[in-house]
Design an enzyme around this catalytic site. Structure first.
Site, PDB file in Angstrom:
ATOM      1  N   ASP A  40     -20.883  12.845 -35.991  1.00  0.00           N
ATOM      2  CA  ASP A  40     -20.069  12.124 -36.943  1.00  0.00           C
ATOM      3  C   ASP A  40     -19.047  13.092 -37.525  1.00  0.00           C
ATOM      4  OD1 ASP A  40     -20.728   9.853 -39.752  1.00  0.00           O
ATOM      5  OD2 ASP A  40     -19.111   9.991 -38.311  1.00  0.00           O
ATOM      6  N   ASP A  68     -26.880   3.680 -34.007  1.00  0.00           N
ATOM      7  CA  ASP A  68     -27.685   4.817 -34.466  1.00  0.00           C
ATOM      8  C   ASP A  68     -28.363   4.422 -35.766  1.00  0.00           C
ATOM      9  OD1 ASP A  68     -25.073   5.357 -36.261  1.00  0.00           O
ATOM     10  OD2 ASP A  68     -26.822   6.397 -37.097  1.00  0.00           O
ATOM     11  N   CYS A 119     -48.213  -0.542 -25.912  1.00  0.00           N
ATOM     12  CA  CYS A 119     -47.293   0.593 -25.937  1.00  0.00           C
ATOM     13  C   CYS A 119     -47.858   1.758 -25.144  1.00  0.00           C
ATOM     14  CB  CYS A 119     -47.047   1.011 -27.382  1.00  0.00           C
ATOM     15  SG  CYS A 119     -45.867   2.378 -27.533  1.00  0.00           S
ATOM     16  N   CYS A 141     -46.800   4.937 -25.412  1.00  0.00           N
ATOM     17  CA  CYS A 141     -46.456   6.232 -26.026  1.00  0.00           C
ATOM     18  C   CYS A 141     -47.726   7.028 -26.303  1.00  0.00           C
ATOM     19  CB  CYS A 141     -45.664   6.003 -27.308  1.00  0.00           C
ATOM     20  SG  CYS A 141     -46.668   5.820 -28.798  1.00  0.00           S
ATOM     21  N   CYS A 153     -50.089   5.689 -29.066  1.00  0.00           N
ATOM     22  CA  CYS A 153     -50.835   4.465 -28.765  1.00  0.00           C
ATOM     23  C   CYS A 153     -51.827   4.673 -27.627  1.00  0.00           C
ATOM     24  CB  CYS A 153     -49.871   3.340 -28.401  1.00  0.00           C
ATOM     25  SG  CYS A 153     -48.836   2.881 -29.784  1.00  0.00           S
ATOM     26  N   HIS A 169     -43.801   7.324 -31.660  1.00  0.00           N
ATOM     27  CA  HIS A 169     -44.028   5.903 -31.358  1.00  0.00           C
ATOM     28  C   HIS A 169     -42.778   5.070 -31.679  1.00  0.00           C
ATOM     29  CE1 HIS A 169     -45.519   1.830 -31.246  1.00  0.00           C
ATOM     30  NE2 HIS A 169     -44.944   1.675 -32.431  1.00  0.00           N
TER      31      HIS A 169
HETATM   32  C1  LIG Z   1     -26.714   3.942 -42.482  1.00  0.00           C
HETATM   33  N1  LIG Z   1     -25.495   3.189 -42.522  1.00  0.00           N
HETATM   34  C2  LIG Z   1     -24.326   3.732 -42.117  1.00  0.00           C
HETATM   35  N2  LIG Z   1     -23.153   3.093 -42.245  1.00  0.00           N
HETATM   36  C3  LIG Z   1     -22.205   3.948 -41.786  1.00  0.00           C
HETATM   37  C4  LIG Z   1     -20.807   3.840 -41.740  1.00  0.00           C
HETATM   38  C5  LIG Z   1     -20.060   4.947 -41.282  1.00  0.00           C
HETATM   39  C6  LIG Z   1     -18.593   4.902 -41.283  1.00  0.00           C
HETATM   40  O1  LIG Z   1     -17.933   3.902 -41.678  1.00  0.00           O
HETATM   41  N3  LIG Z   1     -17.951   6.012 -40.875  1.00  0.00           N
HETATM   42  C7  LIG Z   1     -18.615   7.141 -40.440  1.00  0.00           C
HETATM   43  N4  LIG Z   1     -17.877   8.198 -40.036  1.00  0.00           N
HETATM   44  N5  LIG Z   1     -19.982   7.220 -40.399  1.00  0.00           N
HETATM   45  C8  LIG Z   1     -20.718   6.143 -40.842  1.00  0.00           C
HETATM   46  C9  LIG Z   1     -22.144   6.240 -40.874  1.00  0.00           C
HETATM   47  C10 LIG Z   1     -22.890   7.495 -40.410  1.00  0.00           C
HETATM   48  C11 LIG Z   1     -23.394   7.344 -38.984  1.00  0.00           C
HETATM   49  C12 LIG Z   1     -23.949   8.655 -38.446  1.00  0.00           C
HETATM   50  C13 LIG Z   1     -25.007   9.292 -39.103  1.00  0.00           C
HETATM   51  C14 LIG Z   1     -25.500  10.497 -38.623  1.00  0.00           C
HETATM   52  C15 LIG Z   1     -24.946  11.088 -37.500  1.00  0.00           C
HETATM   53  C16 LIG Z   1     -23.884  10.450 -36.831  1.00  0.00           C
HETATM   54  C17 LIG Z   1     -23.383   9.224 -37.311  1.00  0.00           C
HETATM   55  C18 LIG Z   1     -22.856   5.135 -41.359  1.00  0.00           C
HETATM   56  N6  LIG Z   1     -24.201   4.975 -41.571  1.00  0.00           N
HETATM   57 ZN   LIG Z   2     -46.713   3.539 -29.296  1.00  0.00          ZN
END
Ligand SMILES: CNc1nc2cc3c(=O)[nH]c(N)nc3c(CCc3ccccc3)c2[nH]1
Ligand SMILES: [Zn+2]
Length: 373
Positions: free
Chosen positions: A93, A267, A305, A307, A310, A336
């Site tokens: 990110d 993710d 499962c 894994c 399990c 898991h």
């Molecule tokens: C949990 N919800 C969540 N909404 C998001 C919106 C955005 C967004 O609008 N822009 C950017 N740049 N990142 C976002 C992320 C982080 C995702 C991520 C986390 C860790 C590693 C790599 C990527 C978000 N995460």
């Molecule tokens: Zn499992």
């Protein structure tokens, strides 16, 4: 092995797609779930174990790694793949989202954002140019444009201004990224829950031109109904021959709904974070292993499962090691949960390829009892 980045669509079923992203470090089967390895590790997992769950790619975080151990040090040590012993693709990110949600004392200008580290309070600066440099030093295969994700609730004027700033930053990210064969740059769509703003953002990103496109600004507390409301139209605003990445999502039923609406990559920290707190995700719903009713239960978490948790352990054992605070508890539940998420993705990919996604989704929901099982 390919020297460049490309996306091949194999089949579609309604709006859903299945395909493969080709990168010099390996193939990514889509729809894909990407485990989060924030500070150079998927918590409680060895990289070999993450690979064993079926993950083709994992995520790293510019924000965390620039603070500790710094991108320059990781570059000197051979890059993030070597550093964390993960030879497959890595997506990082751009850092803006984490600055707004994690750091203290921030100043946001057209130029970029200055902030105080949540680690030691030291001052740092991120901009499209600096974010591209950090992600280049890390060596990530898929680089995210530097954007601003507005905190909700935000009024439409604020969302519009923030989105337009992110689009100016997307252009600067593209210019700073330059031409890096085998590496991809993804743009991030913003615009909150307003169709016109989402359309304006998609138009601008498509005009700039990216290797893939993320739907940003969601999974920030808007709830599943509002999120699906945006996903009913937003992915369709993006080029259909490029991967679509929904950031930060989500629970298993969020993932199924997002794939049905045309998302290719997702993710979420949920499977790993909740695994460490004793929350197991199974095909029949959630199991809170710390609940006393598991104390004498000789059955596995999920008899279907395959894994290690399990195959080799009872609910009684998992309950015990969680109650005793033993490290193996987080290791087994995380393994898991990541295994279950990857099995869900494989099920979705197979169902789309066979044109039977609606049957798969119906069975997915029918099996899930409400509450704790
Ligand atoms: C949990 N919800 C969540 N909404 C998001 C919106 C955005 C967004 O609008 N822009 C950017 N740049 N990142 C976002 C992320 C982080 C995702 C991520 C986390 C860790 C590693 C790599 C990527 C978000 N995460
Ligand atoms: Zn499992």
């Amino acid at each position: 092995m390919t020297e460049k980045f490309s996306f091949t669509l194999h089949a579609t079923d309604g709006k859903a797609r299945t395909g493969v992203i080709h990168t010099p470090r390996g193939e990514i089967r889509t729809p894909a779930f990407m485990p989060v390895g924030t500070a150079g590790t998927v918590k409680a997992m060895m990289p070999e174990s993450v690979a064993a769950t079926g993950a083709d790619i994992l995520l790293g975080n510019t924000y965390h790694l620039m603070l500790r151990p710094t991108a320059e040090r990781i570059d000197r040590l051979g890059g993030l793949h070597r550093f964390m012993n993960w030879p497959k693709p890595i997506l990082t990110d751009s850092g803006g989202f984490q600055v707004m949600s994690l750091s203290g004392l921030r100043k946001l200008t057209e130029e970029g954002v200055t902030f105080a580290s949540h680690v030691d309070g030291s001052k740092h600066f991120l901009s499209p140019e600096r974010s591209m440099e950090i992600q280049r030093l890390l060596g990530s295969d898929i680089v995210m444009a530097f954007d601003e994700c507005p905190a909700l609730p935000a009024d439409e004027t604020r969302v519009a201004e923030s989105m337009r700033l992110s689009m100016r930053w997307a252009e600067r990210s593209r210019d700073a990224f330059g031409d890096r064969p085998g590496h991809a740059l993804f743009g991030i769509m913003q615009g909150g829950v307003t169709p016109e703003l989402r359309a304006e953002s998609a138009e601008k990103l498509t005009e700039i031109g990216f290797d893939g496109y993320a739907v940003g600004g969601l999974a920030v507390g808007e709830g599943q109904e509002a999120m699906f409301g945006v996903l009913d139209y937003a992915p369709g605003f993006l080029p259909e021959d490029r991967p679509r990445y929904l950031m930060g999502v989500g629970k298993p039923d969020d993932i199924v709904g997002a794939v049905e609406r045309g998302i290719d990559m997702m993710d979420c920290v949920l499977p790993s974070r909740s695994g460490r707190t004793g929350q197991a995700w199974t095909r029949r719903g959630q199991v809170n292993i710390k609940n006393a009713r598991h104390m004498d239960d000789p059955r596995p978490l999920d008899e279907h499962c395959s894994c290690p948790a399990c195959r080799n352990y009872s609910r009684a054992y998992l309950h015990h090691v969680f109650r005793a605070g033993e490290m193996i508890s987080g290791m087994l539940l995380t393994w898991h949960n990541l295994h279950y998420y990857q099995e869900l993705m494989q099920g979705l990919r197979d169902a789309i390829a066979a044109g039977r996604l609606s049957a798969f989704v119906a069975e997915f929901h029918a099996l899930r009892a409400e509450g704790d099982i």
